[in-house]
Design a protein around this motif. Structure first.
Motif, PDB file in Angstrom:
ATOM      1  N   PRO A   1       0.828  -1.207   0.000  1.00 39.68           N
ATOM      2  CA  PRO A   1       0.000   0.000   0.000  1.00 39.68           C
ATOM      3  C   PRO A   1       0.862   1.257   0.000  1.00 39.68           C
ATOM      4  O   PRO A   1       1.951   1.279   0.577  1.00 39.68           O
ATOM      5  CB  PRO A   1      -0.797  -0.114   1.312  1.00 39.68           C
ATOM      6  N   ALA A   2       0.374   2.298  -0.648  1.00 41.21           N
ATOM      7  CA  ALA A   2       1.120   3.550  -0.745  1.00 41.21           C
ATOM      8  C   ALA A   2       1.374   4.125   0.638  1.00 41.21           C
ATOM      9  O   ALA A   2       0.531   4.042   1.533  1.00 41.21           O
ATOM     10  CB  ALA A   2       0.354   4.550  -1.604  1.00 41.21           C
ATOM     11  N   ILE A   3       2.551   4.707   0.813  1.00 38.96           N
ATOM     12  CA  ILE A   3       2.864   5.384   2.066  1.00 38.96           C
ATOM     13  C   ILE A   3       2.677   6.885   1.885  1.00 38.96           C
ATOM     14  O   ILE A   3       2.694   7.390   0.759  1.00 38.96           O
ATOM     15  CB  ILE A   3       4.299   5.083   2.538  1.00 38.96           C
ATOM     16  N   GLY A   4       2.494   7.583   2.974  1.00 39.76           N
ATOM     17  CA  GLY A   4       2.309   9.020   2.901  1.00 39.76           C
ATOM     18  C   GLY A   4       0.860   9.407   2.749  1.00 39.76           C
ATOM     19  O   GLY A   4      -0.044   8.586   2.904  1.00 39.76           O
ATOM     20  N   GLY A   5       0.632  10.664   2.413  1.00 43.95           N
ATOM     21  CA  GLY A   5      -0.725  11.173   2.368  1.00 43.95           C
ATOM     22  C   GLY A   5      -1.344  11.238   0.998  1.00 43.95           C
ATOM     23  O   GLY A   5      -2.521  11.514   0.865  1.00 43.95           O
ATOM     24  N   ASN A   6      -0.536  11.023  -0.056  1.00 42.59           N
ATOM     25  CA  ASN A   6      -1.047  11.125  -1.424  1.00 42.59           C
ATOM     26  C   ASN A   6      -1.739  12.469  -1.665  1.00 42.59           C
ATOM     27  O   ASN A   6      -2.824  12.547  -2.226  1.00 42.59           O
ATOM     28  CB  ASN A   6      -2.002   9.969  -1.737  1.00 42.59           C
ATOM     29  N   ASP A   7      -1.071  13.535  -1.225  1.00 40.12           N
ATOM     30  CA  ASP A   7      -1.605  14.886  -1.400  1.00 40.12           C
ATOM     31  C   ASP A   7      -0.937  15.626  -2.549  1.00 40.12           C
ATOM     32  O   ASP A   7      -1.137  16.842  -2.690  1.00 40.12           O
ATOM     33  CB  ASP A   7      -1.404  15.696  -0.110  1.00 40.12           C
ATOM     34  N   ALA A   8      -0.125  14.922  -3.355  1.00 40.00           N
ATOM     35  CA  ALA A   8       0.620  15.575  -4.426  1.00 40.00           C
ATOM     36  C   ALA A   8       0.295  14.915  -5.764  1.00 40.00           C
ATOM     37  O   ALA A   8      -0.686  14.171  -5.877  1.00 40.00           O
ATOM     38  CB  ALA A   8       2.122  15.512  -4.126  1.00 40.00           C
ATOM     39  N   ASN A   9       1.109  15.181  -6.782  1.00 37.67           N
ATOM     40  CA  ASN A   9       0.865  14.595  -8.102  1.00 37.67           C
ATOM     41  C   ASN A   9       1.751  13.366  -8.315  1.00 37.67           C
ATOM     42  O   ASN A   9       2.195  13.089  -9.418  1.00 37.67           O
ATOM     43  CB  ASN A   9       1.083  15.617  -9.217  1.00 37.67           C
ATOM     44  N   PHE A  10       1.992  12.635  -7.247  1.00 36.00           N
ATOM     45  CA  PHE A  10       2.751  11.385  -7.308  1.00 36.00           C
ATOM     46  C   PHE A  10       2.321  10.496  -6.151  1.00 36.00           C
ATOM     47  O   PHE A  10       1.663  10.956  -5.199  1.00 36.00           O
ATOM     48  CB  PHE A  10       4.258  11.648  -7.237  1.00 36.00           C
ATOM     49  N   VAL A  11       2.675   9.229  -6.243  1.00 28.03           N
ATOM     50  CA  VAL A  11       2.454   8.298  -5.141  1.00 28.03           C
ATOM     51  C   VAL A  11       3.764   7.578  -4.865  1.00 28.03           C
ATOM     52  O   VAL A  11       4.646   7.500  -5.731  1.00 28.03           O
ATOM     53  CB  VAL A  11       1.335   7.280  -5.448  1.00 28.03           C
TER      54      VAL A  11
ATOM     55  N   ARG B   1       8.826   6.089  -6.390  1.00 24.88           N
ATOM     56  CA  ARG B   1       7.937   7.243  -6.494  1.00 24.88           C
ATOM     57  C   ARG B   1       7.452   7.321  -7.935  1.00 24.88           C
ATOM     58  O   ARG B   1       8.261   7.343  -8.865  1.00 24.88           O
ATOM     59  CB  ARG B   1       8.671   8.524  -6.117  1.00 24.88           C
ATOM     60  N   ILE B   2       6.143   7.357  -8.115  1.00 27.56           N
ATOM     61  CA  ILE B   2       5.548   7.325  -9.452  1.00 27.56           C
ATOM     62  C   ILE B   2       4.723   8.594  -9.658  1.00 27.56           C
ATOM     63  O   ILE B   2       3.738   8.827  -8.955  1.00 27.56           O
ATOM     64  CB  ILE B   2       4.651   6.082  -9.641  1.00 27.56           C
ATOM     65  N   THR B   3       5.129   9.406 -10.613  1.00 23.22           N
ATOM     66  CA  THR B   3       4.356  10.601 -10.957  1.00 23.22           C
ATOM     67  C   THR B   3       3.034  10.174 -11.598  1.00 23.22           C
ATOM     68  O   THR B   3       2.982   9.199 -12.360  1.00 23.22           O
ATOM     69  CB  THR B   3       5.146  11.476 -11.940  1.00 23.22           C
ATOM     70  N   ILE B   4       1.980  10.919 -11.287  1.00 22.46           N
ATOM     71  CA  ILE B   4       0.681  10.619 -11.901  1.00 22.46           C
ATOM     72  C   ILE B   4       0.742  10.993 -13.379  1.00 22.46           C
ATOM     73  O   ILE B   4       0.988  12.151 -13.727  1.00 22.46           O
ATOM     74  CB  ILE B   4      -0.446  11.408 -11.213  1.00 22.46           C
ATOM     75  N   GLY B   5       0.524  10.019 -14.249  1.00 20.67           N
ATOM     76  CA  GLY B   5       0.540  10.268 -15.676  1.00 20.67           C
ATOM     77  C   GLY B   5      -0.861  10.447 -16.235  1.00 20.67           C
ATOM     78  O   GLY B   5      -1.830  10.656 -15.503  1.00 20.67           O
ATOM     79  N   THR B   6      -0.960  10.387 -17.537  1.00 21.16           N
ATOM     80  CA  THR B   6      -2.284  10.349 -18.162  1.00 21.16           C
ATOM     81  C   THR B   6      -2.927   9.007 -17.837  1.00 21.16           C
ATOM     82  O   THR B   6      -2.271   8.079 -17.342  1.00 21.16           O
ATOM     83  CB  THR B   6      -2.173  10.501 -19.678  1.00 21.16           C
ATOM     84  N   ALA B   7      -4.214   8.882 -18.125  1.00 23.29           N
ATOM     85  CA  ALA B   7      -4.902   7.618 -17.847  1.00 23.29           C
ATOM     86  C   ALA B   7      -4.223   6.465 -18.574  1.00 23.29           C
ATOM     87  O   ALA B   7      -4.044   5.369 -18.014  1.00 23.29           O
ATOM     88  CB  ALA B   7      -6.373   7.731 -18.251  1.00 23.29           C
TER      89      ALA B   7
END
Length: 407
Positions: A328-338, A384-390
């Motif tokens: 599971p992802a760590i942190g708060g997921n409040d940015a444009n990456f996970v 760390r994975i930046t949020i990409g397009t769908a």
């Protein structure tokens, strides 16, 4: 001592009485520079640098207008039109241009803060790792000590597959300040990089009001637009003279290539930064693009892109949760990456070596570039994975599932 990165067969001497190694300051020779995402890979599905995968949101009117600017003249040293739009957008009012300082990316503002506030060889800064690496790099360049108070990862919030949140340990920060009065700047990254966790304003306020700290709290908000609308520390600027908020057009505005950042603070600090900056630090092309990006229509398009990115973030987290070897992802997921940990083959726990192998195989054989963060405190075996397009998000999930099945 050698020069890091210089091939050993390249001479540092000549003429006979000169060796450049003897001229460079020792702290610079010992410097390990900040490693950019593009240092390793430049092609493929680039989900490693936290750029805005949806691109910029500037209204297209005349694409060649930039060549109609007075490029033969030096640029406006004040750039008050840009400052007015930033001040208005951040709730200070368009007249509050004296609360805004512009830099070549927020990195210039960061470096300038160290140069004007912290005495080399004497004073220190405080950081809360895991955090943005440039704080320590700038400190070493400026011959400034670094006191570290690590973030604490604890608890499970049960939302979107997240496990645990990073939090600033205020009591430990205060203890560090009490133990070392030479600390002049506290750097709080919110939302954090690489943690993705928003720091509550109550914590920032507590540090600002602590009488034992005589310096400035710097809140780095590069990713603030991906968090809740009322989360920005800019709301504290009118009340506190000891806060400086860093922002940028690189992330939510999708303008990483333009290099424009801002420091937002009370006028006395802004004036000091202005007095110390280079005369024409913001170029005319940068200013032209920034004004277009800060128009009402472009800001509306930017906010629509943010909504899409947040939707894509939820979809990426859901996709990653279907891979058994990804925790599971760590942190708060409040940015444009996970940020997700890679597990060992028996899934008994995080596996740093496997995570690093996955990172390299994704980039070199599968055309997907993410960022390995397994050596950061609290981020064992994490990518760390930046949020990409769908479409990019589906591709990264599929490729991760395939490669993990092979290693």
């Amino acid at each position: 001592m050698s020069i890091l990165g210089l091939p050993p067969n390249v001479p540092t001497t000549g003429p006979a009485h000169f060796d450049i190694v003897n001229v460079i300051r020792p702290n610079i020779l010992a410097l390990h520079p900040y490693r950019c995402a593009r240092d390793d890979y430049t092609e493929g599905i680039l989900l490693d640098a936290n750029e805005n995968a949806l691109g910029h949101s500037i209204e297209r009117v005349n694409s060649d207008q930039i060549f109609d600017q007075d490029l033969h003249r030096y640029p406006d040293p004040a750039q008050n039109a840009i400052k007015a739009r930033i001040a208005a957008m951040r709730g200070l009012g368009k007249e509050a241009t004296d609360h805004v300082f512009l830099g070549v990316g927020s990195d210039e503002v960061l470096d300038l803060l160290l140069r004007v506030c912290v005495t080399p060889g004497k004073d220190k800064i405080l950081t809360t790792p895991p955090t943005y690496g440039m704080y320590s790099v700038c400190a070493q360049i400026n011959d400034v000590g670094v006191v570290q108070v690590p973030l604490e990862l604890s608890g499970t919030n049960g939302e979107g597959g997240e496990t645990g949140r990073f939090s600033v340990q205020v009591s430990k920060v205060k203890a560090a300040i009490d133990a070392d009065p030479s600390i002049k700047l506290i750097f709080i990254c919110s939302p954090g990089n690489p943690t993705g966790t928003l720091v509550p304003l109550s914590i920032v306020r507590e540090l600002l009001e602590y009488p034992g700290f005589k310096g400035i709290v710097v809140v780095d908000e590069a990713y603030i637009d991906f968090a809740s609308a009322d989360a920005s520390a800019v709301s504290l600027v009118k009340e506190y003279g000891n806060v400086c908020v860093l922002q940028t057009l690189s992330k939510s505005f999708g303008l990483a290539g333009v290099r424009l950042g801002a420091g937002i603070a009370r006028p006395p600090l802004i004036q000091v930064l202005t007095n110390a900056k280079a005369p024409y630090n913001i170029s005319t092309p940068t200013a032209h693009i920034a004004l277009s990006a800060l128009s009402d229509g472009s800001i509306a398009a930017m906010r629509a892109n943010i909504a899409t990115t947040i939707e894509n973030r939820a979809a990426l987290l859901a996709g990653l949760s279907t891979i058994p070897d990804v925790g599971p992802a760590i942190g708060g997921n409040d940015a444009n990456f996970v940020v997700v940990p890679i597990l060992s083959k028996d899934r008994s726990g995080p596996d740093n070596a496997r995570a690093q192998k996955l990172y390299k195989l994704l980039a070199e054989e599968n055309g997907v570039v993410v960022r390995f963060r397994g050596n950061e405190p609290g981020c064992l075996a994490c990518l760390r994975i930046t949020i990409g397009t769908a479409e990019e998000n589906k591709e990264v999930v599929a490729k991760m599932k395939k490669v993990l099945g092979e290693i």
